[in-house]
Design a protein around this motif. Structure first.
Motif, short mmCIF file in Angstrom:
data_model
loop_
_atom_site.label_atom_id
_atom_site.label_comp_id
_atom_site.label_asym_id
_atom_site.label_seq_id
_atom_site.Cartn_x
_atom_site.Cartn_y
_atom_site.Cartn_z
N ASP A 62 0.83 -1.21 0.00
CA ASP A 62 0.00 0.00 0.00
C ASP A 62 0.86 1.26 0.00
O ASP A 62 0.52 2.26 -0.65
N ASN A 63 1.97 1.22 0.71
CA ASN A 63 2.89 2.37 0.72
C ASN A 63 3.46 2.63 -0.68
O ASN A 63 3.63 3.78 -1.09
N VAL A 64 3.78 1.54 -1.40
CA VAL A 64 4.29 1.68 -2.76
C VAL A 64 3.24 2.35 -3.64
O VAL A 64 3.55 3.27 -4.42
N VAL A 65 1.99 1.91 -3.52
CA VAL A 65 0.92 2.50 -4.32
C VAL A 65 0.76 3.99 -4.00
O VAL A 65 0.64 4.82 -4.91
N CYS A 66 0.77 4.34 -2.73
CA CYS A 66 0.64 5.74 -2.33
C CYS A 66 1.77 6.59 -2.89
O CYS A 66 1.56 7.72 -3.34
N ALA A 67 2.99 6.04 -2.87
CA ALA A 67 4.14 6.78 -3.39
C ALA A 67 4.01 7.01 -4.89
O ALA A 67 4.35 8.09 -5.40
N ILE A 68 3.50 6.01 -5.63
CA ILE A 68 3.32 6.16 -7.08
C ILE A 68 2.25 7.20 -7.37
O ILE A 68 2.42 8.08 -8.22
N GLU A 69 1.15 7.12 -6.65
CA GLU A 69 0.07 8.08 -6.88
C GLU A 69 0.52 9.50 -6.59
O GLU A 69 0.18 10.44 -7.31
N ALA A 70 1.30 9.67 -5.52
CA ALA A 70 1.79 11.00 -5.21
C ALA A 70 2.78 11.47 -6.27
O ALA A 70 2.77 12.65 -6.66
N ASP A 71 3.60 10.57 -6.75
CA ASP A 71 4.57 10.93 -7.79
C ASP A 71 3.87 11.34 -9.08
O ASP A 71 4.33 12.22 -9.80
#
Length: 546
Positions: free
Chosen positions: A350-359
């Protein structure tokens, strides 16, 4: 025929590499090779084991000193803490300076361990320590306490993180930036288990990263969950997990029965280990090799003398069989792995997904996720994670003569790096496991875990994105390669980990090789181990009623 562990020991690998973790040597060549200019870091997870500690219990008094005097720094800190919270009442001048060192022990640790007396009567302990010259001093540690050696190891880990992610790559700022209203920094997410040694290890890692800030700086918010809901290690109070682990451990031991029996035979030939080990075997305590490893690895990492029979080869074999007894079951049972460490893997995904969405800018206007997340845990954190990642040294079923299961050394670390590369050619072929592209958008909960190509918690919106869009509009066509710019690389101590799902053509970076997974390759590797909240509940209910 089962693979042989003893035949695969690497003669030129010193035991210090088994009980203590190493880190890669940073150099301009290393940076250029692994972090070329066309790639950028988006997010980093650092999951580490605590540093060197004393044994968890006093099971082998014939080889272990009565007093472990490696805790001078920690004891001074505890004394100051006890004074600050007004629970300090000097009752002995052990250190010769008017301070009581017995006092804080009773607050922070248990000096007496019931496991010892159940095996060794007090008179036997006295006989075992007849020639022991160690004395209780201001430096004396308790059971399971982080030692000064462990503090140095975690400080070194922090120094390495600073040298890599700040000095060499400029990924993290040299000083953490205050959050809103000068609150805790948003650059870091920090979490530890409730064990004192894990909490202190995190503090020392931060000290290595930011040597000019105190560990209790208001810029650091350290999160601790109650043990009942902590996901940084398996819930060993869960009877279902205990039952599955015992069943799988029996199967793993049977696979390596020859090596398991040979090690136990050799341990019983060591006079200083025989009495306690026989008692453990008779009690059917389980994981018997691990009890030896707990004491021997602690002594080896602190430079304490061991009997001549306990040489580097025997230490390596104890490490091997401990991993077979305890870590191999997690890799061999998807169901067990999902229950043991699946919730943590879900959080990391989930952290990976959040980081991609923010990027991508999808979360514009919202608080950006931290650049680095640090989790301070245990060998029972690192081991199951390595098993899920299919790492050979965690006890993979594909053991060969060049790779055998090893117990995670003190201060071991896993780094999960999310990289972005929009320049290098993306693989033009689909990996063999990709299957029908429609599977990406189907209801994944209806697909058996072993066949899933991404975790249930990875949102469909991740694949419905186009440059320039800042929303999650469902009108955007589904694109199976919408994640093509993102890659994941995992480091374990001083080497990169090649995930099995990423070895296929089309599942890894075209230039950096199989150790740099496409995002979908990473998702495929962990998919079957990441249950949703409802699946976890349903799975436990089904097993409880079985």
């Amino acid at each position: 025929m089962a693979p042989s562990i003893s035949a695969s020991l690497n003669a030129d690998s010193p035991a210090s590499n088994i009980v203590q973790a190493r880190l890669p040597k940073l150099s301009p060549e290393f940076i250029a090779q692994h972090y070329p200019s066309e790639t950028k870091l988006v997010h980093v997870h650092l999951v580490h084991r605590h540093g060197e500690r004393t044994p968890a219990s006093h099971l082998f008094p014939h080889i272990s000193p009565k007093h472990w005097n490696f805790c001078a720094q920690g004891n001074r800190l505890y004394t100051d803490f006890a004074k600050a919270v007004k629970v300090y009442a000097p009752d002995a001048d052990v250190g010769g300076d008017g301070n009581s060192y017995q006092q804080w022990h009773s607050y922070m640790f248990k000096l007496e361990n019931s496991k010892s007396s159940s095996i060794f009567p007090k008179d036997n302990l006295s006989k075992a320590h007849k020639n022991d010259k160690s004395q209780f001093t201001a430096d004396t540690c308790a059971f399971g306490q982080l030692t000064d050696v462990g503090r140095e190891s975690l400080t070194s880990l922090g120094v390495h993180m600073r040298a890599l992610y700040m000095d060499a790559l400029g990924f993290l700022p040299a000083m953490p930036r205050p959050g809103d209203g000068n609150g805790p920094t948003e650059d870091l997410y920090l979490r530890t288990t409730s064990y004192t040694r894990a909490f202190e290890s995190l503090q020392h890692a931060l000290g290595g990263m930011y040597p000019n800030l105190p560990a209790n700086s208001p810029l650091f918010r350290i999160n601790v969950r109650p043990r009942s809901i902590d996901n940084l290690y398996p819930d060993y109070h869960c009877k279902i997990i205990g039952r599955l682990h015992a069943e799988s451990s029996t199967e793993s031991i049977a696979l390596f029965a020859e090596d398991h029996a040979a090690l136990h035979k050799d341990i019983l030939q060591v006079p200083s280990l025989q009495e306690a080990f026989e008692a453990k075997l008779k009690s059917k305590a389980g994981y018997t090799s691990l009890y030896v490893w707990d004491t021997v690895s602690s002594m080896r990492s602190h430079g304490l003398p061991l009997p001549k029979e306990i040489d580097d080869e025997l230490i390596a074999r104890v490490s091997n069989i401990s991993a077979v007894e305890y870590l191999h079951p997690t890799m061999s049972s998807t169901q067990l792995a999902r229950l043991e460490i699946g919730p943590l893997v879900r959080e990391l995904a989930d952290n990976v997904v959040c980081a991609i969405e923010a990027d991508r800018g999808i979360e514009a206007g919202k608080t950006r996720p931290p650049k680095m997340s640090i989790y301070s845990g245990h060998d029972t954190t690192i081991g199951p994670l390595l098993a899920i990642l299919g790492d050979d040294l965690a006890g993979s079923p594909s053991l060969t003569t060049s790779a055998t299961p090893m117990w995670p050394p003190f201060s071991s670390s896993l780094r999960i790096e999310l990289l972005k590369d929009s320049t290098s050619p993306y693989p033009t072929v689909q990996p063999s496991w990709a299957g029908d592209l429609a599977n990406h958008s189907e209801d994944l909960s209806a697909i058996p875990p072993e066949e899933r190509i991404r975790p249930l918690t990875v949102p469909d919106s991740l694949y419905r994105w186009a440059p320039g869009r800042t929303d999650n509009a469902s009108a955007v066509p589904f694109n199976s390669r919408a994640t093509r710019d993102y890659y994941v690389r995992i480091w374990y101590n001083d080497r990169s980990v090649q995930l099995p799902a990423c070895r296929d053509p089309g599942a890894h970076h075209s230039k950096l090789g199989a150790s740099v997974c496409t995002l979908d390759g990473f998702f495929k590797q962990i998919a079957r181990f990441v249950p949703s909240e409802s699946e976890t509940i349903q799975e436990r209910l089904a097993l409880a009623n079985a």
